[in-house]
Design a protein around this motif. Structure first.
Motif, PDB file in Angstrom:
ATOM      1  N   LEU A 191      43.259  94.520   2.816  1.00 30.86           N
ATOM      2  CA  LEU A 191      43.525  93.179   2.289  1.00 30.86           C
ATOM      3  C   LEU A 191      44.134  93.231   0.893  1.00 30.86           C
ATOM      4  O   LEU A 191      44.975  92.398   0.556  1.00 30.86           O
ATOM      5  N   ARG A 192      43.719  94.194   0.117  1.00 33.71           N
ATOM      6  CA  ARG A 192      44.284  94.331  -1.223  1.00 33.71           C
ATOM      7  C   ARG A 192      45.771  94.661  -1.156  1.00 33.71           C
ATOM      8  O   ARG A 192      46.544  94.198  -1.979  1.00 33.71           O
ATOM      9  N   GLU A 193      46.140  95.465  -0.184  1.00 32.11           N
ATOM     10  CA  GLU A 193      47.560  95.810  -0.036  1.00 32.11           C
ATOM     11  C   GLU A 193      48.401  94.568   0.237  1.00 32.11           C
ATOM     12  O   GLU A 193      49.451  94.390  -0.368  1.00 32.11           O
ATOM     13  N   THR A 194      47.938  93.706   1.142  1.00 36.73           N
ATOM     14  CA  THR A 194      48.717  92.512   1.441  1.00 36.73           C
ATOM     15  C   THR A 194      48.673  91.514   0.297  1.00 36.73           C
ATOM     16  O   THR A 194      49.635  90.816   0.035  1.00 36.73           O
ATOM     17  N   SER A 195      47.564  91.460  -0.423  1.00 36.34           N
ATOM     18  CA  SER A 195      47.424  90.545  -1.539  1.00 36.34           C
ATOM     19  C   SER A 195      48.355  90.938  -2.693  1.00 36.34           C
ATOM     20  O   SER A 195      48.909  90.071  -3.371  1.00 36.34           O
ATOM     21  N   VAL A 196      48.532  92.231  -2.912  1.00 33.10           N
ATOM     22  CA  VAL A 196      49.398  92.717  -3.992  1.00 33.10           C
ATOM     23  C   VAL A 196      50.841  92.297  -3.754  1.00 33.10           C
ATOM     24  O   VAL A 196      51.593  92.042  -4.686  1.00 33.10           O
ATOM     25  N   ALA A 249      29.590  90.166  -3.837  1.00 36.47           N
ATOM     26  CA  ALA A 249      30.795  90.975  -3.648  1.00 36.47           C
ATOM     27  C   ALA A 249      31.799  90.255  -2.759  1.00 36.47           C
ATOM     28  O   ALA A 249      33.007  90.306  -3.010  1.00 36.47           O
ATOM     29  N   LEU A 250      31.312  89.577  -1.736  1.00 42.74           N
ATOM     30  CA  LEU A 250      32.202  88.814  -0.862  1.00 42.74           C
ATOM     31  C   LEU A 250      32.878  87.697  -1.643  1.00 42.74           C
ATOM     32  O   LEU A 250      34.090  87.499  -1.534  1.00 42.74           O
ATOM     33  N   ASN A 251      32.125  86.978  -2.456  1.00 49.44           N
ATOM     34  CA  ASN A 251      32.716  85.930  -3.303  1.00 49.44           C
ATOM     35  C   ASN A 251      33.723  86.525  -4.287  1.00 49.44           C
ATOM     36  O   ASN A 251      34.801  85.962  -4.502  1.00 49.44           O
ATOM     37  N   ALA A 252      33.375  87.655  -4.893  1.00 48.94           N
ATOM     38  CA  ALA A 252      34.286  88.302  -5.844  1.00 48.94           C
ATOM     39  C   ALA A 252      35.553  88.767  -5.142  1.00 48.94           C
ATOM     40  O   ALA A 252      36.656  88.631  -5.677  1.00 48.94           O
ATOM     41  N   ALA A 253      35.406  89.306  -3.938  1.00 47.21           N
ATOM     42  CA  ALA A 253      36.578  89.756  -3.180  1.00 47.21           C
ATOM     43  C   ALA A 253      37.473  88.576  -2.830  1.00 47.21           C
ATOM     44  O   ALA A 253      38.702  88.671  -2.922  1.00 47.21           O
ATOM     45  N   LEU A 254      36.873  87.465  -2.453  1.00 46.78           N
ATOM     46  CA  LEU A 254      37.672  86.284  -2.134  1.00 46.78           C
ATOM     47  C   LEU A 254      38.416  85.776  -3.363  1.00 46.78           C
ATOM     48  O   LEU A 254      39.573  85.364  -3.276  1.00 46.78           O
ATOM     49  N   ARG A 255      37.771  85.823  -4.505  1.00 46.54           N
ATOM     50  CA  ARG A 255      38.432  85.423  -5.757  1.00 46.54           C
ATOM     51  C   ARG A 255      39.604  86.363  -6.034  1.00 46.54           C
ATOM     52  O   ARG A 255      40.716  85.941  -6.347  1.00 46.54           O
ATOM     53  N   GLU A 256      39.346  87.656  -5.895  1.00 48.48           N
ATOM     54  CA  GLU A 256      40.372  88.669  -6.138  1.00 48.48           C
ATOM     55  C   GLU A 256      41.558  88.523  -5.181  1.00 48.48           C
ATOM     56  O   GLU A 256      42.715  88.566  -5.598  1.00 48.48           O
ATOM     57  N   LEU A 257      41.272  88.332  -3.911  1.00 48.99           N
ATOM     58  CA  LEU A 257      42.320  88.295  -2.890  1.00 48.99           C
ATOM     59  C   LEU A 257      43.122  87.002  -2.884  1.00 48.99           C
ATOM     60  O   LEU A 257      44.216  86.966  -2.333  1.00 48.99           O
ATOM     61  N   THR A 258      42.555  85.967  -3.478  1.00 46.87           N
ATOM     62  CA  THR A 258      43.258  84.679  -3.460  1.00 46.87           C
ATOM     63  C   THR A 258      43.719  84.258  -4.851  1.00 46.87           C
ATOM     64  O   THR A 258      44.056  83.095  -5.058  1.00 46.87           O
ATOM     65  N   VAL A 290      45.944  80.753   3.268  1.00 41.36           N
ATOM     66  CA  VAL A 290      46.206  82.067   2.693  1.00 41.36           C
ATOM     67  C   VAL A 290      46.026  83.121   3.784  1.00 41.36           C
ATOM     68  O   VAL A 290      45.037  83.110   4.521  1.00 41.36           O
ATOM     69  N   ALA A 291      46.984  84.041   3.875  1.00 42.54           N
ATOM     70  CA  ALA A 291      46.976  85.052   4.938  1.00 42.54           C
ATOM     71  C   ALA A 291      45.690  85.866   4.965  1.00 42.54           C
ATOM     72  O   ALA A 291      45.135  86.124   6.039  1.00 42.54           O
ATOM     73  N   GLU A 292      45.194  86.253   3.802  1.00 44.22           N
ATOM     74  CA  GLU A 292      43.972  87.057   3.744  1.00 44.22           C
ATOM     75  C   GLU A 292      42.778  86.268   4.282  1.00 44.22           C
ATOM     76  O   GLU A 292      41.914  86.825   4.954  1.00 44.22           O
ATOM     77  N   LEU A 293      42.739  84.973   4.001  1.00 48.08           N
ATOM     78  CA  LEU A 293      41.653  84.134   4.520  1.00 48.08           C
ATOM     79  C   LEU A 293      41.748  83.992   6.036  1.00 48.08           C
ATOM     80  O   LEU A 293      40.731  84.023   6.731  1.00 48.08           O
ATOM     81  N   ARG A 294      42.962  83.821   6.533  1.00 49.42           N
ATOM     82  CA  ARG A 294      43.121  83.735   7.992  1.00 49.42           C
ATOM     83  C   ARG A 294      42.632  85.018   8.655  1.00 49.42           C
ATOM     84  O   ARG A 294      41.957  84.972   9.687  1.00 49.42           O
ATOM     85  N   ARG A 295      42.976  86.155   8.078  1.00 44.57           N
ATOM     86  CA  ARG A 295      42.550  87.448   8.627  1.00 44.57           C
ATOM     87  C   ARG A 295      41.022  87.562   8.616  1.00 44.57           C
ATOM     88  O   ARG A 295      40.418  88.024   9.586  1.00 44.57           O
ATOM     89  N   LEU A 296      40.408  87.142   7.524  1.00 45.89           N
ATOM     90  CA  LEU A 296      38.945  87.196   7.436  1.00 45.89           C
ATOM     91  C   LEU A 296      38.277  86.202   8.385  1.00 45.89           C
ATOM     92  O   LEU A 296      37.212  86.487   8.931  1.00 45.89           O
ATOM     93  N   ARG A 297      38.880  85.055   8.590  1.00 49.63           N
ATOM     94  CA  ARG A 297      38.312  84.079   9.537  1.00 49.63           C
ATOM     95  C   ARG A 297      38.317  84.622  10.960  1.00 49.63           C
ATOM     96  O   ARG A 297      37.383  84.370  11.726  1.00 49.63           O
ATOM     97  N   VAL A 298      39.342  85.373  11.314  1.00 49.76           N
ATOM     98  CA  VAL A 298      39.383  86.006  12.637  1.00 49.76           C
ATOM     99  C   VAL A 298      38.222  86.989  12.774  1.00 49.76           C
ATOM    100  O   VAL A 298      37.529  87.016  13.793  1.00 49.76           O
TER     101      VAL A 298
END
Length: 152
Positions: free
Chosen positions: A145-150, A46-55, A76-84
Motif C-alpha cells: 500500500l505504501r508503494e501505491t500511496s507514494v 497502528a491501523l489508524n496511523a496507517a490510514l492517516r499515512e496512506l491517505t 481513495v484506491a488504498e481504502l478500496r483495496r482495504l475494504r475488499v
C-alpha cells in the motif's frame, strides 16, 4: 516523527507486547489477557496511523478505521483495496476488525483458555497467535500500500 515512523512504531510495540511471557503464577491468565488486549489496542492505533499515512494525499479530516473502512464515502484506491480485504472473512483485516469490535464491547476480546477437560478445535488460534498472524500480514500489505500511496 513521520506518519510512517509512527505506524512502524505502533506495529513494533504490539509485537513486543505479544512476545511477553505470561508466566505460571496465579496471575498468568490475567496477564496473558492484558497483553493480548494491549497488543490489540496498539494494533488499532497502528491501523489508524496507517490510514492517516496512506491517505495523506487525500487530505481527509478523519482517520478512524471504522469510518474509513466501514463506510463507502472516500474513493481513495488504498481504502478500496482495504475494504475488499475487510469484506473477505478469511483475511487478516476482517479478523482484526472483528477482534477490534470485540475489544470495544462489554466482553472484551481476550478469553480465558478452555480447561483441559474440554475438547478444543485444533484449528482455533489463541488471540495472541491470531494477532501475530494479523500483524505479519498487516506489515506485508502495508508495504504494498505504501508503494501505491507514494505514487500520488
Amino acid at each position: 516523527m513521520t506518519p510512517r515512523g509512527r505506524t512502524n512504531q505502533l506495529l513494533y510495540q504490539a509485537e513486543l507486547l505479544l512476545a511477553c511471557e505470561a508466566g505460571d503464577d496465579e496471575h498468568a491468565v490475567a496477564r496473558r489477557m492484558a497483553v493480548e488486549e494491549g497488543a490489540l489496542g496498539l494494533a488499532e492505533q497502528a491501523l489508524n496511523a496507517a490510514l492517516r499515512e496512506l491517505t495523506e494525499h487525500a487530505a481527509l479530516k478523519r482517520h478512524d478505521w471504522r469510518e474509513l473502512l466501514e463506510g463507502q464515502g472516500e474513493g481513495v484506491a488504498e481504502l478500496r483495496r482495504l475494504r475488499v480485504l475487510r469484506d473477505d472473512p478469511e483475511s487478516w483485516l476482517a479478523r482484526l476488525c472483528q477482534r477490534l469490535h470485540a475489544l470495544h464491547g462489554v466482553e472484551g476480546a481476550a478469553r480465558r483458555e478452555a480447561s483441559d477437560s474440554l475438547i478444543v478445535a485444533v484449528d482455533r488460534l489463541s488471540l495472541g497467535d491470531e494477532l501475530r498472524w494479523c500483524l505479519r500480514a498487516f506489515k506485508d500489505e502495508l508495504a504494498a500500500l505504501r508503494e501505491t500511496s507514494v505514487e500520488w
